[in-house]
Design an enzyme around this catalytic site. Structure first.
Site: not given
Ligand SMILES: [Zn+2]
Length: 616
Positions: A256, A258, A368
């Site tokens: 993941h 961001d 998320d």
């Protein structure tokens, strides 16, 4: 005072012995003692023919870093032959040693380095990754160059560069360590009430009794490891075949990332390179490894800034090892953007995936994001999305969302098949960035609420939020999770393969007919109000300029497609789930102000030109 039971003491003793074995996997051969250092970024510093003669020499024990610094280390070396069947590698420790116990990290408080070998981006060095295996890349007597693009982190402190050594990896000790470690992890995961516990702990004890701990590091010690390994393999026997319909876990390598959060977008471009390099390198070392990566924006950054990695990614997509997922431009917030923006997320994402990666993702991968609006199933379906994955609803503060596999029905009646990742972390929330180990495999299955309807669940492993992804340790574990036959059966595969199978298998699933509201992260509608305002203004601006440009096109054949696409891409990036909701650091919003300023400038110019062509 806490007292340990006899079994707990037994497990602690086994753990100690396994840790002792682990200390003998690596052996230092020689330090890399010709290191040159440059405090600052330089173009081409990764190339072997780069002239670094005016760079000062550097040595271990010295400091480097500070706040937000990009530095370079260059280390030429000639590899000496390693004896026997040992494998060559380099161990780099560019700062303080860390012991991580959770999935936290990767937030750029600490260093992250991209390693180039002879100009090729190879892997990262970070707080969880210090070894560079080289057995398939170097031969004795050859001269090579390691160049390290070193990001210092966003704290102000400096790092003490502790270690840069050529090492030999003892493969048998390494293999025995992982087999023993995984068996111990299995025992801890299943607990002493499990029927297989007494047999398996006895197997592990007998194997470790073979190891000559009185002569660690000697030839006798390594001979005893060979005996112990042989005994352990023999007693465990061949990997059991699962019965049809037995609990199973599809293990999915993922990271993941961001695209901004506790770091800025420009840091994420570097994080993406390190993350992609890691996944590509692990595919060379572990042919069974499968990896899935979302976000068209991330791939576009690689295409622009890391063409070597991008070419490798395309090759791995073609071979089926790398799966491009998500379908959206970024993992967008799904509450604040208007409907047109959500459609454009898929339009720009899918168009990029089809054009540049020959892929057509059909899974909305949004592990998320902070809640999902009621209109999203209709938008997904119309944009060619069939399936949806998230983790976030398990983070609800007050009520527990009731399903893990279900149909989500939107406001117009459209239904999308959903599966939620169920790997619990130490907070009790389900997590998309976890270690691949016995505890998480067991937890992923145990937490699953639709066990009567479906026997296989999805586990996304690999460090994330700040990228990094899976490690060699995770893949070594992955090779051994089925050895004891007491965990849900593990296999590696793809997200879309999982959903294809799921669709065939399940029927009569529950239906959730409402928005997917997240009872957490409140304040995301009000924090950083300026970015919400600028987002909506630019959404309106893009509508107006597309309308006027379309009329101008009918009159004159003029349509500024490239400029409009660039403006949309900027607005779509800023809708990322830690940017638009207001959960990023203040510097991210300073960057956003400049991006929106540019969009407004471009928009005003296009509108003026369109009006002129229309004759207004
Ligand atoms: Zn995130």
């Amino acid at each position: 005072m806490m007292t340990l039971t006899a079994v707990q003491m037994q497990l602690a003793d086994l753990d100690q012995k396994i840790r002792t074995v682990q200390k003998h996997i690596l052996r230092t051969i020689q330090p890399l003692n010709t290191i040159r250092f440059h405090d600052g970024d330089v173009d081409g510093a990764e190339q072997p023919d780069f002239d670094d003669r005016d760079w000062p020499f550097f040595s271990t024990g010295r400091t480097w870093g500070g706040h937000d610094r990009l530095c370079w280390f260059r280390m030429p070396f000639t590899y000496a032959a390693v004896p026997g069947n040992e494998k060559p590698g380099v161990l780099i420790q560019p700062g303080k040693r860390f012991v991580f116990r959770s999935s936290e990290g990767g937030d750029l408080r600490e260093y992250e380095l991209l390693v180039y070998l002879d100009g090729r981006p190879l892997q990262s060095i970070d707080v969880r990754r210090t070894l560079i295996p080289l057995h398939d890349l170097v031969k004795p007597g050859e001269r090579h160059l390691l160049a390290l693009e070193a990001f210092s982190g966003l704290e102000t402190h400096v790092h003490v560069f502790e270690q840069a050594d050529l090492v030999a990896i003892h493969p048998l000790t390494e293999a025995f360590y992982y087999t023993a470690r995984n068996l111990l992890d299995c025992l801890i995961a299943i607990g002493e009430s499990h029927a297989a516990f007494p047999r398996l702990i006895a197997v592990l004890e007998r194997a470790l009794l073979q190891v000559d701990f009185f002569q660690t590091g000697t030839a006798a010690f390594f001979d005893s490891i060979a005996r112990a390994d042989e005994m352990l393999q023999k007693e465990l026997g061949p990997e059991p075949t699962p019965a049809a319909g037995a609990p199973a876990v599809l293990c999915l390598g993922h990271s993941h990332l961001d695209l901004a959060w506790k770091w800025r977008v420009r840091h994420s471009i570097q994080k993406a390179a390190r993350t992609c390099a890691n996944a590509l390198r692990l595919m060379e070392l572990y042919p069974e490894f499968r990896y899935s990566q979302s976000q068209a924006q991330l791939y576009q950054w690689m295409q622009t800034h890391q063409p070597v990695l991008f070419t490798q990614i395309r090759e791995r997509i073609t071979s089926g090892q790398w799966e491009a997922i998500g379908g959206m431009w970024v993992e967008s917030d799904c509450n604040i953007p208007n409907g047109e923006s959500l459609v454009r997320q898929f339009l720009f994402g899918k168009r990029y995936f089809r054009r540049e990666l020959a892929s057509d993702p059909q899974t909305a991968w949004l592990p998320d994001c902070f809640g999902f609006c009621y209109s999203l199933p209709q938008i997904m379906k119309e944009c060619g999305i069939r399936w949806f994955v998230t983790t976030k609803l398990s983070w609800n503060q007050f009520t527990s969302f009731p399903y893990d596999t279900f149909f989500w029905q939107g406001v117009d009646g459209t239904r999308i098949l959903c599966h939620f990742i169920t790997t619990p972390d130490r907070r009790g929330w389900n997590d998309y960035s976890v270690d691949l180990n016995a505890a998480n495999v067991k937890g992923c299955w145990d937490s699953y609420r639709q066990q009567q309807a479906n026997h296989e669940v999805l586990l996304s492993f690999g460090w994330g939020d700040g990228g990094g992804g899976p490690t060699a340790e995770m893949l070594e574990n992955g090779r051994r999770l089925n050895a004891a036959g007491v965990l849900p059966f593990c296999r590696q595969g793809s997200v879309e393969g999982f959903f294809h199978d799921l669709e065939q298998r399940v029927s009569d699933l529950p239906v959730w007919n409402d928005e997917l509201y997240l009872q957490l992260h409140r304040g995301t509608y009000t924090s950083q109000a300026k970015i919400k305002k600028q987002n909506r203004e630019c959404e309106a601006l893009l509508h107006h300029l597309e309308l006027l440009s379309s009329i101008a096109y009918l009159r004159s054949g003029w349509y500024p497609q490239a400029e409009i696409n660039r403006a949309w891409e900027s607005v779509l990036l800023n809708q990322f789930h830690d940017i638009l909701p207001g959960s990023s650091i203040v510097e991210v919003y300073q960057d956003c102000d400049q991006v929106y300023e540019q969009v407004r400038k471009t928009g005003a110019e296009i509108i003026q030109q369109a009006l002129r062509r229309i004759g207004l």
